[in-house]
Every structure is written in structure tokens, then in C-alpha cells.
Write a protein that holds these residues in place. Structure first.
Motif, mmCIF file in Angstrom:
data_model
loop_
_atom_site.group_PDB
_atom_site.id
_atom_site.type_symbol
_atom_site.label_atom_id
_atom_site.label_comp_id
_atom_site.label_asym_id
_atom_site.label_seq_id
_atom_site.Cartn_x
_atom_site.Cartn_y
_atom_site.Cartn_z
ATOM 1 N N MET A 351 -46.128 -30.068 34.723
ATOM 2 C CA MET A 351 -47.112 -28.992 34.740
ATOM 3 C C MET A 351 -46.594 -27.790 35.550
ATOM 4 O O MET A 351 -46.834 -26.640 35.194
ATOM 5 C CB MET A 351 -48.430 -29.492 35.336
ATOM 6 N N GLY A 352 -45.883 -28.067 36.645
ATOM 7 C CA GLY A 352 -45.315 -26.964 37.421
ATOM 8 C C GLY A 352 -44.271 -26.197 36.615
ATOM 9 O O GLY A 352 -44.218 -24.952 36.674
ATOM 10 N N TYR A 353 -43.453 -26.926 35.871
ATOM 11 C CA TYR A 353 -42.475 -26.244 34.999
ATOM 12 C C TYR A 353 -43.179 -25.345 33.987
ATOM 13 O O TYR A 353 -42.784 -24.189 33.777
ATOM 14 C CB TYR A 353 -41.620 -27.287 34.281
ATOM 15 N N ASP A 354 -44.225 -25.844 33.380
ATOM 16 C CA ASP A 354 -44.897 -25.089 32.324
ATOM 17 C C ASP A 354 -45.603 -23.859 32.890
ATOM 18 O O ASP A 354 -45.510 -22.761 32.323
ATOM 19 C CB ASP A 354 -45.900 -26.009 31.619
ATOM 20 N N ILE A 355 -46.307 -24.017 34.021
ATOM 21 C CA ILE A 355 -47.066 -22.893 34.577
ATOM 22 C C ILE A 355 -46.128 -21.801 35.073
ATOM 23 O O ILE A 355 -46.321 -20.609 34.791
ATOM 24 C CB ILE A 355 -47.982 -23.396 35.708
ATOM 25 N N ALA A 356 -45.082 -22.183 35.822
ATOM 26 C CA ALA A 356 -44.155 -21.175 36.341
ATOM 27 C C ALA A 356 -43.400 -20.480 35.213
ATOM 28 O O ALA A 356 -43.208 -19.254 35.245
ATOM 29 C CB ALA A 356 -43.164 -21.837 37.316
ATOM 30 N N GLY A 357 -42.975 -21.239 34.214
ATOM 31 C CA GLY A 357 -42.278 -20.619 33.094
ATOM 32 C C GLY A 357 -43.155 -19.651 32.328
ATOM 33 O O GLY A 357 -42.686 -18.576 31.902
ATOM 34 N N PHE A 454 -48.519 -31.283 25.446
ATOM 35 C CA PHE A 454 -47.819 -32.440 26.004
ATOM 36 C C PHE A 454 -46.448 -32.658 25.367
ATOM 37 O O PHE A 454 -45.896 -33.749 25.475
ATOM 38 C CB PHE A 454 -48.677 -33.702 25.822
ATOM 39 N N ASP A 455 -45.890 -31.652 24.692
ATOM 40 C CA ASP A 455 -44.587 -31.831 24.057
ATOM 41 C C ASP A 455 -43.477 -32.043 25.076
ATOM 42 O O ASP A 455 -42.548 -32.832 24.860
ATOM 43 C CB ASP A 455 -44.271 -30.622 23.166
ATOM 44 N N ALA A 456 -43.546 -31.349 26.212
ATOM 45 C CA ALA A 456 -42.514 -31.518 27.234
ATOM 46 C C ALA A 456 -42.589 -32.903 27.873
ATOM 47 O O ALA A 456 -41.558 -33.532 28.180
ATOM 48 C CB ALA A 456 -42.654 -30.439 28.296
ATOM 49 N N ILE A 457 -43.792 -33.420 28.077
ATOM 50 C CA ILE A 457 -43.954 -34.736 28.709
ATOM 51 C C ILE A 457 -43.400 -35.843 27.816
ATOM 52 O O ILE A 457 -42.880 -36.847 28.312
ATOM 53 C CB ILE A 457 -45.436 -34.967 29.062
ATOM 54 N N LEU A 458 -43.494 -35.688 26.477
ATOM 55 C CA LEU A 458 -42.979 -36.712 25.569
ATOM 56 C C LEU A 458 -41.490 -36.943 25.783
ATOM 57 O O LEU A 458 -41.021 -38.088 25.755
ATOM 58 C CB LEU A 458 -43.248 -36.300 24.119
ATOM 59 N N PHE A 459 -40.742 -35.882 25.993
ATOM 60 C CA PHE A 459 -39.305 -36.041 26.223
ATOM 61 C C PHE A 459 -39.006 -36.568 27.634
ATOM 62 O O PHE A 459 -37.971 -37.204 27.859
ATOM 63 C CB PHE A 459 -38.588 -34.707 26.010
ATOM 64 N N CYS A 460 -39.883 -36.300 28.582
ATOM 65 C CA CYS A 460 -39.639 -36.721 29.957
ATOM 66 C C CYS A 460 -39.968 -38.198 30.186
ATOM 67 O O CYS A 460 -39.409 -38.815 31.116
ATOM 68 C CB CYS A 460 -40.469 -35.874 30.917
ATOM 69 N N LEU A 461 -40.873 -38.778 29.406
ATOM 70 C CA LEU A 461 -41.304 -40.157 29.634
ATOM 71 C C LEU A 461 -40.147 -41.159 29.576
ATOM 72 O O LEU A 461 -39.955 -41.937 30.529
ATOM 73 C CB LEU A 461 -42.399 -40.525 28.639
ATOM 74 N N PRO A 462 -39.367 -41.223 28.498
ATOM 75 C CA PRO A 462 -38.249 -42.195 28.522
ATOM 76 C C PRO A 462 -37.211 -41.884 29.578
ATOM 77 O O PRO A 462 -36.617 -42.807 30.166
ATOM 78 C CB PRO A 462 -37.667 -42.089 27.106
ATOM 79 N N ALA A 463 -36.964 -40.589 29.864
ATOM 80 C CA ALA A 463 -35.976 -40.243 30.884
ATOM 81 C C ALA A 463 -36.422 -40.733 32.262
ATOM 82 O O ALA A 463 -35.625 -41.293 33.035
ATOM 83 C CB ALA A 463 -35.749 -38.734 30.898
#
Length: 474
Positions: A351-357, A454-463
């Protein structure tokens, strides 16, 4: 009445009478005329001293006789039998056959041996009826042999379905493509190349739009915190609802673009995978993926939807893997005792990445990050979002949010989110542009659809899951 003597020629003042010839005299006269006709005519030579008429003007002092060409002698005919003339007599159809076989000329190859004249034709063929002849006898290659076709393949129409489908998709996308082209051409300043995108003019978001986004974000945060406080089962239910809604939006986007996916099969997989992963761990992925694959193929085999199996089965499985499988890692994280803390740290950094970007990119961003797939994202916004994710990760590690109990662990969490969150954003934008959509949905005011949020979170979950395993935080 005067009498005339036959032997006496008539005088000048006496008219010639009728002379009656006998049979012998008539026959002699006829033979004389025939001999005169058979004799070749000779060209009479002009008297000496007579000059022929000049046909063209000649130079002074030249005699016309000097320009008369000498006639060339006619070549004698080649010796041999005189050619036959007249109609050729053909045998009557009732006469017996002669048994003659037409001769076929043989050619000599480079080795000096005679070639078989039937070798290139595959052997002589005999026809007994006029209907035995077909167009393939006059072509270099034989036509398609329908005897090798199997079953219902014989009745398939000769239509290239790929070309028909591509033409239909292009026809649907043509108005939007033309509109985008006109808008880009109007926004491009003079003197720049056609392939060089214009710089983004930073414009701050409107007050109403920013207020809507904040209200929606706060509401989502409150619901998430409540589920986190209740426990892991409530968090698994919330994740299942979010993944199902995102999958529905993706399949609806496929349908609007002209595909006909097996939406029911894909959504059943998205609904079940989080719960099965929460109860049975990693074994859930192989089981649910295999079931979705098999039932998707059966869906088109039994023609529940009469559509092209290859393309539509592919988009069905793509939607499940993209949303269901990637989102199913929530269930794997919740298996750990500190699974809620793992998810909370991930969500805070994302969420911090998305808001700041968004704030930096919309206000000071000038250089486009990916003009082809995401024209509104800027390099400045990307840098600001990545820095914010790393800083928040360090803060989480410093505060000691379990299991991120050290600054190093928090830094690695923020770094992983800073790398994979932009990739998730760009991939989701790529799918939207390819389908000709601006947003996948409108469920979340100010944010678009659930998948857009939630598109960014989908890629972050497995990582993050494999980062936890690597750090031994489980």
C-alpha cells in the motif's frame, strides 16, 4: 441464194458465215488448246534500247537500269517423296483393333543411360470412362485425398477460424484504437518523432477523485484490520472473497473482449484454492489446478458453450492461474502461526508503494515508464514507490512486527515488495491494454476494480512466501 466454197477464205466485203466442224476437227482443236494451256508462259523481253521506268528518284548522272536488282534464283525443292494430301482414312469403329501402341520418346540422363518415361508419372494409367479423368491428372501435385480423413473431419468447412476470430477482434478494437491514435496525435507537440511519446504534463489529481480514493482505501483497511484481529480463518475468508471478485472481473474482461471462457470452472477454482491451501498446504495447488484443467476441457468437449476449445480453454486456465494460484499463497502463509503478521507486513509495504507512486507520479512525474502498456505510470512515481516500500519495510522490522523482528528482515521484505509490486502493476496493465479495457471493474470507487487494486499484491504473495522459507521465519 449464193454458194460459198469451204476452202476459199471470205473476202473483205463478204461476211463470214457459220462453219460447221466435224468430230475429228473439234477433237484436234480441243487438244491444241489443252497443249497451249499446259505450256509455261514466257516473259516477253522488251525491245533493245528500251529503259524500264524508274520507281524512285536517283542522283544525277545515274542510270535507272543500274539500280534494278538481280533476281535471286528460286531454290530447288528437297528431294524426297511428295507429301500426301487429302483426308486421312480412319478405321471404322466396327473394324478390329490394330494393336498399335503409341511410342514414347525416351530421354538420356547425364550418366548416358535411358530414363524410364513412366518414372516421373508413377506408372501408366488406363482410363475406361470419360468420368475417370479429374483435374488432378493435369496438375504437378495431387489434390487432397479425402479417403485419409477420419470421422467428422470430412464434413468440416474449409474456413480458417483463426483469421475469422482475429478479424472480429480487430473490428471491435478499431474504434478505440483510432480514438487513442487521434488523442496521442493531438497531444504530440510539433517537431517530435512519431515514435517518441510526449512528456507527461504533471497535473495534480482533483479534490473529489483524491477524496474518493482515500475513503475507499480507509474502508478497505478497516475491514482488513477487523479480519486480522479476528484470526486466521476470518482472514482466509476475506482473501477468498477478494480473489473470487478479482477472478470474476478478469473473466468478465475476457468475455467483453470476445472470448468465451468457462467462467464457472475458473471461479470454482478461485473459491476453493485458499481454503484447501489453508487446510492441506502446498498439495492444494496441484489438486485444484488439475481439476480446473480437466473440467475446463470437458466443458468444451460436451459443448456446454459452443466455442473454440483451444483459445477459450487457454484463457480460462490463464485466469485461474493468474488470480487463483497466485492468490492461493495467502492460504499457505496463513498456515504459519505468524501468518497474519506476514500478510500485514506485505500489505503495508504494498500500500505504501502504491500511495507514494500515485502521489509523486501524478504531481511531478514527467518520463513515462512504459508508454505501450501503461502510459500514466512514470519513472518518478516508480522510484518514489520503491523507496517508500523499502522504508516501510525497515520501519516494520524496527518496530518488531512478528515475524519481522529485525531491521534486516524488514529491509528484505520491503526490497522484495519494491521489486515485484511494479511487475504486478505492469502485467495487469498489459492485459488491460491487450483486451482494450481501461479498468477491469468499478467495484471500488476511485480505484477501479478489485483486480486493479490488488494486482501488485498478487505478484508479491509467492515472493514473500519463499522469502519467509528462506529466512526461516516459519
Amino acid at each position: 441464194m449464193p454458194e460459198f466454197d469451204d476452202n476459199e477464205p471470205p473476202s473483205a466485203d463478204q461476211p463470214e458465215g457459220v462453219r460447221i466442224l466435224g468430230s475429228d476437227e473439234a477433237e484436234a482443236a480441243a487438244e491444241g488448246q489443252q497443249r497451249a494451256a499446259d505450256m509455261p508462259r514466257r516473259r516477253t523481253e522488251p525491245p533493245p534500247g528500251t529503259q524500264p521506268a524508274a520507281r524512285f528518284p536517283l542522283p544525277p548522272g545515274r542510270d535507272a537500269a543500274e539500280r534494278i536488282p538481280t533476281p535471286r534464283p528460286t531454290p530447288a525443292p528437297a528431294p524426297g517423296p511428295a507429301p500426301e494430301s487429302g483426308p486421312i482414312r480412319l478405321p471404322h469403329w466396327t473394324e478390329p483393333p490394330t494393336g498399335e501402341v503409341p511410342q514414347i520418346a525416351q530421354e538420356v540422363d547425364t550418366s548416358g543411360e535411358l530414363e524410364d518415361p513412366w518414372a516421373s508419372a508413377g506408372g501408366p494409367r488406363f482410363r475406361g470412362d470419360a468420368l475417370d479423368w479429374s483435374d488432378s491428372d493435369f496438375d504437378d501435385e495431387p489434390l487432397h485425398d479425402d479417403t485419409t480423413a477420419l470421422g467428422s473431419l470430412v464434413d468440416l468447412p474449409e474456413v480458417d477460424e483463426d483469421e475469422v476470430f482475429a478479424a472480429e477482434v480487430d473490428a471491435r478494437r478499431a474504434p478505440e484504437r483510432r480514438a487513442r491514435t487521434r488523442s496521442r496525435a493531438a497531444a504530440r507537440p510539433r517537431g517530435r518523432g512519431a515514435d517518441t511519446p510526449p512528456p507527461i504534463t504533471p497535473a495534480p489529481p482533483s479534490r473529489d477523485d483524491l477524496q474518493t480514493r482515500v475513503i475507499t482505501g480507509v474502508a478497505l483497511a478497516v475491514v482488513a484490520l477487523v479480519c486480522f484481529a479476528i484470526g486466521r480463518p476470518a482472514t482466509a475468508v476475506l482473501a477468498t472473497v477478494i480473489i473470487t471478485a478479482a477472478g470474476f472481473e478478469l473473466y468478465e474482461g475476457f468475455r467483453r473482449a470476445g472470448f468465451q471462457p468457462a467462467t464457472l470452472i475458473g471461479l470454482l477454482g478461485c473459491v476453493s484454492i485458499v481454503g484447501i491451501a489453508y487446510n492441506h498446504g502446498e498439495r492444494a495447488f496441484g489438486l485444484v489446478t488439475a481439476l480446473v484443467m480437466v473440467f475446463t476441457l470437458l466443458w468444451y468437449l460436451f459443448k456446454v458453450v459452443n466455442a473454440r476449445p483451444m483459445v477459450n480453454a487457454a484463457v480460462t486456465v490463464l485466469g485461474f492461474v493468474y488470480v487463483g494460484v497466485l492468490g492461493g499463497f495467502v492460504g499457505l502463509l496463513l498456515v504459519f502461526n505468524d501468518g497474519i503478521g506476514m500478510l500485514l507486513g506485505l500489505v503495508i509495504c504494498a500500500m505504501g508503494y502504491d500511495i507514494a507512486g500515485y502521489l509523486v507520479g501524478s504531481r511531478v512525474g514527467k518520463r513515462r515508464l512504459s508508454p505501450e502498456w501503461s502510459p500514466n505510470k512514470t519513472v518518478e512515481g516508480l522510484a518514489a514507490g520503491m523507496v517508500a516500500a523499502v522504508i516501510l519495510g525497515v520501519v516494520i522490522g524496527g518496530v518488531g512486527l512478528t515475524p519481522w523482528n529485525s531491521i534486516g528482515d524488514g529491509f528484505l521484505l520491503g526490497l522484495v515488495v519494491a521489486i515485484f509490486a511494479p511487475l504486478g502493476d505492469l502485467c495487469e496493465s498489459m492485459l488491460k491494454r491487450d483486451l482494450g479495457l481501461k479498468d477491469f471493474g468499478t467495484m471500488l470507487p476511485g480505484h477501479g476494480g478489485v483486480l486493479d487494486r490488488f494486482d501488485a499484491i498478487l505478484f508479491c504473495l509467492p515472493a514473500v512466501f519463499y522469502l519467509v522459507l528462506a529466512l526461516g521465519l516459519s
